[in-house]
Each structure stands twice: as C-alpha cells, then as structure tokens.
Design a protein around this motif. Structure first.
Motif, PDB file in Angstrom:
ATOM      1  N   THR A  51       0.818  -1.227   0.000  1.00 61.26           N
ATOM      2  CA  THR A  51       0.000   0.000   0.000  1.00 61.26           C
ATOM      3  C   THR A  51       0.852   1.278   0.000  1.00 61.26           C
ATOM      4  N   GLY A  52       2.150   1.160  -0.303  1.00 63.01           N
ATOM      5  CA  GLY A  52       2.986   2.349  -0.434  1.00 63.01           C
ATOM      6  C   GLY A  52       3.302   3.031   0.887  1.00 63.01           C
ATOM      7  N   TYR A  53       3.792   4.271   0.802  1.00 60.93           N
ATOM      8  CA  TYR A  53       4.146   5.011   2.017  1.00 60.93           C
ATOM      9  C   TYR A  53       3.159   6.150   2.259  1.00 60.93           C
ATOM     10  N   ASP A  54       3.111   6.570   3.518  1.00 61.50           N
ATOM     11  CA  ASP A  54       2.309   7.725   3.911  1.00 61.50           C
ATOM     12  C   ASP A  54       3.221   8.956   3.928  1.00 61.50           C
ATOM     13  N   TYR A  55       2.877   9.953   3.131  1.00 55.03           N
ATOM     14  CA  TYR A  55       3.730  11.141   2.973  1.00 55.03           C
ATOM     15  C   TYR A  55       4.021  11.805   4.321  1.00 55.03           C
ATOM     16  N   ASP A  56       2.980  11.996   5.136  1.00 56.20           N
ATOM     17  CA  ASP A  56       3.174  12.689   6.419  1.00 56.20           C
ATOM     18  C   ASP A  56       4.085  11.890   7.352  1.00 56.20           C
ATOM     19  N   HIS A  57       3.956  10.560   7.312  1.00 61.84           N
ATOM     20  CA  HIS A  57       4.835   9.728   8.135  1.00 61.84           C
ATOM     21  C   HIS A  57       6.292   9.912   7.725  1.00 61.84           C
ATOM     22  N   VAL A  58       6.545   9.873   6.427  1.00 57.17           N
ATOM     23  CA  VAL A  58       7.932   9.997   5.956  1.00 57.17           C
ATOM     24  C   VAL A  58       8.473  11.384   6.313  1.00 57.17           C
ATOM     25  N   MET A  59       7.662  12.425   6.133  1.00 54.70           N
ATOM     26  CA  MET A  59       8.118  13.775   6.479  1.00 54.70           C
ATOM     27  C   MET A  59       8.393  13.910   7.973  1.00 54.70           C
ATOM     28  N   ALA A  60       7.629  13.189   8.809  1.00 52.11           N
ATOM     29  CA  ALA A  60       7.809  13.284  10.260  1.00 52.11           C
ATOM     30  C   ALA A  60       9.007  12.462  10.738  1.00 52.11           C
ATOM     31  N   VAL A  61       9.234  11.294  10.140  1.00 49.66           N
ATOM     32  CA  VAL A  61      10.202  10.338  10.683  1.00 49.66           C
ATOM     33  C   VAL A  61      11.449  10.173   9.804  1.00 49.66           C
ATOM     34  N   LEU A  62      11.281  10.255   8.486  1.00 58.45           N
ATOM     35  CA  LEU A  62      12.420  10.059   7.575  1.00 58.45           C
ATOM     36  C   LEU A  62      12.450  11.155   6.493  1.00 58.45           C
ATOM     37  N   PRO A  63      12.443  12.437   6.913  1.00 59.91           N
ATOM     38  CA  PRO A  63      12.367  13.521   5.910  1.00 59.91           C
ATOM     39  C   PRO A  63      13.561  13.516   4.956  1.00 59.91           C
ATOM     40  N   PHE A  64      14.686  12.913   5.401  1.00 60.61           N
ATOM     41  CA  PHE A  64      15.896  12.827   4.554  1.00 60.61           C
ATOM     42  C   PHE A  64      15.676  11.914   3.351  1.00 60.61           C
ATOM     43  N   GLU A  65      14.548  11.206   3.298  1.00 61.19           N
ATOM     44  CA  GLU A  65      14.246  10.398   2.105  1.00 61.19           C
ATOM     45  C   GLU A  65      13.465  11.203   1.055  1.00 61.19           C
ATOM     46  N   LYS A  66      13.238  12.501   1.343  1.00 57.30           N
ATOM     47  CA  LYS A  66      12.707  13.462   0.363  1.00 57.30           C
ATOM     48  C   LYS A  66      11.532  12.939  -0.456  1.00 57.30           C
ATOM     49  N   PRO A  67      10.437  12.588   0.223  1.00 52.16           N
ATOM     50  CA  PRO A  67       9.308  11.993  -0.504  1.00 52.16           C
ATOM     51  C   PRO A  67       8.702  12.951  -1.519  1.00 52.16           C
ATOM     52  N   GLN A  68       8.339  12.437  -2.660  1.00 56.37           N
ATOM     53  CA  GLN A  68       7.564  13.183  -3.660  1.00 56.37           C
ATOM     54  C   GLN A  68       6.357  12.322  -4.001  1.00 56.37           C
ATOM     55  N   GLN A  69       5.175  12.840  -3.682  1.00 55.78           N
ATOM     56  CA  GLN A  69       3.940  12.066  -3.881  1.00 55.78           C
ATOM     57  C   GLN A  69       2.805  13.036  -4.193  1.00 55.78           C
ATOM     58  N   THR A  70       2.237  12.922  -5.391  1.00 60.30           N
ATOM     59  CA  THR A  70       1.091  13.759  -5.743  1.00 60.30           C
ATOM     60  C   THR A  70      -0.176  13.115  -5.173  1.00 60.30           C
ATOM     61  N   LYS A  71      -1.292  13.829  -5.298  1.00 63.60           N
ATOM     62  CA  LYS A  71      -2.562  13.289  -4.814  1.00 63.60           C
ATOM     63  C   LYS A  71      -2.909  11.986  -5.554  1.00 63.60           C
ATOM     64  N   GLU A  72      -2.615  11.966  -6.842  1.00 66.94           N
ATOM     65  CA  GLU A  72      -2.862  10.753  -7.652  1.00 66.94           C
ATOM     66  C   GLU A  72      -2.008   9.575  -7.208  1.00 66.94           C
ATOM     67  N   GLN A  73      -0.902   9.876  -6.505  1.00 72.93           N
ATOM     68  CA  GLN A  73       0.011   8.810  -6.078  1.00 72.93           C
ATOM     69  C   GLN A  73      -0.251   8.339  -4.654  1.00 72.93           C
ATOM     70  N   THR A  74      -1.226   8.964  -3.952  1.00 71.12           N
ATOM     71  CA  THR A  74      -1.647   8.392  -2.667  1.00 71.12           C
ATOM     72  C   THR A  74      -2.389   7.099  -2.990  1.00 71.12           C
ATOM     73  N   ILE A  75      -2.563   6.233  -2.007  1.00 71.26           N
ATOM     74  CA  ILE A  75      -3.176   4.941  -2.328  1.00 71.26           C
ATOM     75  C   ILE A  75      -4.616   5.128  -2.825  1.00 71.26           C
ATOM     76  N   GLN A  76      -5.350   6.070  -2.188  1.00 68.77           N
ATOM     77  CA  GLN A  76      -6.728   6.288  -2.656  1.00 68.77           C
ATOM     78  C   GLN A  76      -6.738   6.858  -4.067  1.00 68.77           C
ATOM     79  N   GLY A  77      -5.852   7.820  -4.315  1.00 65.76           N
ATOM     80  CA  GLY A  77      -5.766   8.444  -5.634  1.00 65.76           C
ATOM     81  C   GLY A  77      -5.406   7.437  -6.711  1.00 65.76           C
ATOM     82  N   ALA A  78      -4.488   6.542  -6.384  1.00 65.78           N
ATOM     83  CA  ALA A  78      -4.014   5.563  -7.370  1.00 65.78           C
ATOM     84  C   ALA A  78      -5.077   4.497  -7.656  1.00 65.78           C
ATOM     85  N   ILE A  79      -5.809   4.079  -6.593  1.00 64.98           N
ATOM     86  CA  ILE A  79      -6.891   3.096  -6.792  1.00 64.98           C
ATOM     87  C   ILE A  79      -7.976   3.708  -7.683  1.00 64.98           C
ATOM     88  N   GLU A  80      -8.286   4.967  -7.406  1.00 65.82           N
ATOM     89  CA  GLU A  80      -9.293   5.676  -8.206  1.00 65.82           C
ATOM     90  C   GLU A  80      -8.846   5.815  -9.667  1.00 65.82           C
TER      91      GLU A  80
END
Ligand code: 5PN
Ligand code: ZN
Ligand code: ZN
Length: 272
Positions: A51-80
């Motif tokens: 189910t991929g990663y949660d953007y807010d989690h990565v920004m809170a805990v692993l911001p050095f991994e520089k997440p890039q995720q659009t709305k379409e790339q969230t799990i709900q967005g991608a399923i839709e």
C-alpha cells in the motif's frame, strides 16, 4: 471465469543512498526510486499487494528520504485512477511491514489484511537496526499504541484510528491464496517476507519480488539492499526467485528501480 487483471499503482518516490540500494557495493550518492502497489482484479475479489508510504509519516520520521507524492500517487488516488474504489478492496497483502509497503493500510479498513506470521511477530519487537524500517505501525492501531507506550509517548485519542482493529490473517509457507496468485516465502530482507507470482490468461506470469530485489541489477548480480535481517537468507531468496522465474517463464518486477519502473505499464493501463 473472468480473466484476472493486474494494475501497477504508482505511489511516488523516495531517496536513499546508493550504498543502501547495493549493500557494500554502491556507488554512493542519492538514488531516487519509485514505490508502487499492485491491484489485482480476480474472480475471487479485489486484492492489493502492498500500500505504499504515507507522505506525512515519511516527512515526520524520515524527511531525509525526500518523498515526492502527488494526490494521484496516494493509495486512494491511485486506486481511483485505476477505476476502482478504495472501500471495494477485499484483501490487502503486505509483502512485509516496512513503512514504504504498509503506509496506506489505514485507508483500507474494510479489507482483510494478509501477511507472513513471522513478519507480524518481528515488527512488534524489531532489532535496533530495523526500527526505522518498521516505524509506521498505523496499519494496526493497537500495536501503534503499545509501541508508543513502550517509548513513553502519550498518543492523543484519534477517532480515525481508535475505532478500528484490522482483520489480520497470518500465513506461513508457499500459498496459492486464490487461483493463480502464489505467495512465495523470500525471507532475509525481513523475517517474514512474501513475493507474489501472478498467473494470467494472456501473457507470461508476473513475478513481483517486493524488497527481495530492489533493482534489476541487484536481482541479476545477487546484490541485496543494506536493509536486511539476514543477508545470507536474502541472497538465497534471490536465487529462489530466479529458479521460480525460470520454471514459470515469469517476467520479473523488482520493487525500487526507477529505470525498470519506466518500462512498466501503470494504471489506468493493466496487464491481463
Ligand atoms: C526506503 C527505506 N528506507 C529506510 C528503510 C529502513 O530502515 O528499512 C527499510 C527501509 C526502506 O525500504
Ligand atoms: Zn523493505
Ligand atoms: Zn521497500
């Protein structure tokens, strides 16, 4: 029986160092890589592998991994985007419980979740070097609270999370969970890691390695990532996948390879 369809759902990208991608080989330097999930429309129901990663989690805990995720790339967005509804997914299979594979579980509260029994045990009491990998426990709010308690943190009540305990089915061994859907034990990266082989009517089987192989080069040259519990088992798991791929004439889909990902058909396109 209706034909199985497979959709690859783009979940955005993260950055890690080349020495993490290719353990003790490198070269060093930032590597941006994709994260994706697999939606399988099968006669027995709708399955989601990871189910991929949660953007807010990565920004809170692993911001050095520089997440890039659009709305379409969230799990709900991608399923839709694939033409389905999040609430209609029947089963979530987690290859393992690293944050970049289970971050969207909390949005699939209706689904029955499936994982290897050893993984479920390990994520509750990880080795010190596994703590970041298992940092997103939102897939199981009770375990999230237990973890917070152990760490002396006081989580405020959260109506989104507290009313929900996931249905979890724990498996061991190789399993054909539905016709043509085979879970293959590939331990080493984590304690209870599953890869997935999908047989289709109109093409070669698809072998999703998940994190048993981050990249095609890693798969070919048997170079594991630096994130692992048992490196020898991890190399054996790559060899096991090579044997299975040969036997089934399967096409390999590795987990985190930007160049390979560019060759995959992503949703709304599908394989069948
Ligand atoms: C992308 C990524 N970053 C960090 C970790 C970790 O600590 O364990 C696994 C993992 C990852 O897949
Ligand atoms: Zn992993
Ligand atoms: Zn991963």
């Amino acid at each position: 029986m209706k034909d199985t369809k497979v959709y690859i759902l783009d979940g955005g990208t993260l950055v890690i160092d080349g020495f993490h991608v290719y353990w003790n080989r490198g070269p060093a330097g930032e590597v941006r890589f994709p994260v994706y999930s697999v939606l399988i429309d099968h006669a027995d129901g709708l399955y989601l592998f990871d189910t991929g990663y949660d953007y807010d989690h990565v920004m809170a805990v692993l911001p050095f991994e520089k997440p890039q995720q659009t709305k379409e790339q969230t799990i709900q967005g991608a399923i839709e985007k694939a033409g389905y509804r999040t609430q209609d997914i029947n089963y979530v299979i987690n290859s393992h419980y690293h944050f970049d594979h289970c971050g969207g579980n909390k949005h699939l509260k209706e689904a029955c979740t499936v994982c290897h029994a050893a993984e479920f045990g390990q994520c509750k009491c990880p080795q010190p070097f596994e703590i970041l990998g298992y940092s997103d426990m939102s897939f199981h709010p009770d375990m999230l609270r237990e973890k917070a308690k152990r760490e002396g943190k006081d989580l405020p009540p959260d109506p989104e999370m507290d009313v929900w305990t996931p249905k979890v089915e724990l498996l061991t061994g190789q399993q054909e969970i539905a016709k043509g859907l085979h879970l293959i034990e590939t331990p080493g990266h984590t304690a209870g890691h599953y890869s997935l082989l999908v047989e289709l009517s109109g093409r070669k089987p698809m072998l999703f390695t998940a994190d048993a192989a981050y990249t095609r080069k890693g798969f070919d040259e048997e170079i594991i990532s630096s994130f692992h519990l048992d490196p020898v088992a991890a190399v054996q798991s790559i060899r096991k996948l090579k044997d299975i791929a040969l036997k089934h004439e399967a096409e390999i889909f590795v987990s985190h390879d930007l160049e390979q990902f560019g060759t995959y058909k992503t949703a709304p396109a599908h394989y069948s």
